[in-house]
Write a protein that holds these residues in place. Structure first.
Motif, mmCIF file in Angstrom:
data_model
loop_
_atom_site.group_PDB
_atom_site.id
_atom_site.type_symbol
_atom_site.label_atom_id
_atom_site.label_comp_id
_atom_site.label_asym_id
_atom_site.label_seq_id
_atom_site.Cartn_x
_atom_site.Cartn_y
_atom_site.Cartn_z
ATOM 1 N N MET A 1 0.830 -1.176 0.000
ATOM 2 C CA MET A 1 0.000 0.000 0.000
ATOM 3 C C MET A 1 0.880 1.247 0.000
ATOM 4 S SD MET A 1 -3.494 -0.710 0.641
ATOM 5 C CE MET A 1 -4.271 0.664 1.119
ATOM 6 N N ALA A 2 0.508 2.155 -0.822
ATOM 7 C CA ALA A 2 1.242 3.417 -0.882
ATOM 8 C C ALA A 2 0.652 4.379 0.137
ATOM 9 C CB ALA A 2 1.148 4.001 -2.281
ATOM 10 N N ALA A 3 1.491 5.224 0.672
ATOM 11 C CA ALA A 3 1.043 6.222 1.635
ATOM 12 C C ALA A 3 0.241 7.295 0.902
ATOM 13 C CB ALA A 3 2.238 6.839 2.342
ATOM 14 N N PRO A 4 -0.760 7.888 1.565
ATOM 15 C CA PRO A 4 -1.542 8.936 0.899
ATOM 16 C C PRO A 4 -0.684 10.173 0.641
ATOM 17 C CG PRO A 4 -2.192 8.743 3.191
ATOM 18 C CD PRO A 4 -1.243 7.616 2.909
ATOM 19 N N VAL A 5 -0.959 10.838 -0.446
ATOM 20 C CA VAL A 5 -0.217 12.038 -0.821
ATOM 21 C C VAL A 5 -1.062 13.254 -0.435
ATOM 22 C CG1 VAL A 5 0.798 13.309 -2.734
ATOM 23 C CG2 VAL A 5 0.858 10.806 -2.716
ATOM 24 N N TYR A 6 -0.510 14.081 0.430
ATOM 25 C CA TYR A 6 -1.187 15.289 0.880
ATOM 26 C C TYR A 6 -0.565 16.506 0.208
ATOM 27 C CZ TYR A 6 -3.087 12.350 4.574
ATOM 28 O OH TYR A 6 -3.731 11.367 5.261
ATOM 29 N N PRO A 7 -1.327 17.594 0.085
ATOM 30 C CA PRO A 7 -0.715 18.825 -0.439
ATOM 31 C C PRO A 7 0.392 19.312 0.486
ATOM 32 C CG PRO A 7 -3.117 19.012 -0.389
ATOM 33 C CD PRO A 7 -2.753 17.729 0.285
ATOM 34 N N SER A 8 1.264 20.117 -0.053
ATOM 35 C CA SER A 8 2.442 20.540 0.716
ATOM 36 C C SER A 8 2.067 21.382 1.930
ATOM 37 C CB SER A 8 3.404 21.312 -0.185
ATOM 38 O OG SER A 8 2.743 22.449 -0.707
ATOM 39 N N TRP A 9 1.008 22.166 1.838
ATOM 40 C CA TRP A 9 0.663 23.008 2.973
ATOM 41 C C TRP A 9 0.178 22.186 4.147
ATOM 42 C CZ3 TRP A 9 -4.132 23.212 5.180
ATOM 43 C CH2 TRP A 9 -5.204 22.739 4.442
ATOM 44 N N VAL A 10 -0.422 21.011 3.879
ATOM 45 C CA VAL A 10 -0.887 20.160 4.977
ATOM 46 C C VAL A 10 0.316 19.632 5.750
ATOM 47 C CG1 VAL A 10 -2.102 18.018 5.520
ATOM 48 C CG2 VAL A 10 -3.021 19.551 3.800
ATOM 49 N N THR A 11 1.354 19.248 5.027
ATOM 50 C CA THR A 11 2.544 18.731 5.695
ATOM 51 C C THR A 11 3.199 19.819 6.545
ATOM 52 O OG1 THR A 11 2.881 17.784 3.488
ATOM 53 C CG2 THR A 11 4.373 17.085 5.179
ATOM 54 N N ARG A 12 3.281 21.052 6.006
ATOM 55 C CA ARG A 12 3.876 22.146 6.790
ATOM 56 C C ARG A 12 3.019 22.472 8.003
ATOM 57 N NH1 ARG A 12 4.442 24.533 1.664
ATOM 58 N NH2 ARG A 12 2.748 25.945 2.176
#
Length: 123
Positions: A1-12
């Motif tokens: 399973m691949a990890a979900p990809v979040y927008p960059s602002w969510v990670t920051r």
């Protein structure tokens, strides 16, 4: 399973980088911020029953006199006077545009919104 990809602002935002003098992400509303064309019709204040004591006295007199109006004329007159006075107070209260809390009733708000509609598109 691949990890979900979040927008960059969510990670920051999750990592707390925006707390270090960086601005938080701007939130965009899903709909344009404009007033609706009408509001829901709601009663401002629950209405109270008036002239209950006069009505109960009148009905007690009717019951004592086998529902004959002539001996109870004074009680009937008092009841109708009370009803007329309460109706006059209610009408004078409805003429005021603002309620005791300073809010407009929903009917007047709907009239104003109909009179001044929202412009949703530019010419």
């Amino acid at each position: 399973m691949a990890a979900p990809v979040y927008p960059s602002w969510v990670t920051r935002w999750v990592s707390g980088q925006w707390r270090n003098k960086k601005r938080p992400p701007t939130l965009r509303p899903p709909r344009p911020l404009a007033l609706a064309d009408r509001v829901a019709n709601r009663r401002e204040q629950p209405t109270e029953a008036t002239c209950i004591t006069e009505m109960s006295v009148m009905m007690a007199c009717w019951k004592q006199n086998d529902f004959n109006d002539t001996p109870c004329a004074e009680e009937i007159r008092m009841f109708f006077n009370c009803v007329a006075k309460a109706e006059k107070e209610r009408k004078s209260q409805n003429e005021d545009t603002l309620s005791s809390r300073g809010n407009l009733p929903s009917s007047k708000v709907n009239k104003l919104l109909k009179r001044f509609p929202q412009i949703m598109r530019y010419v």
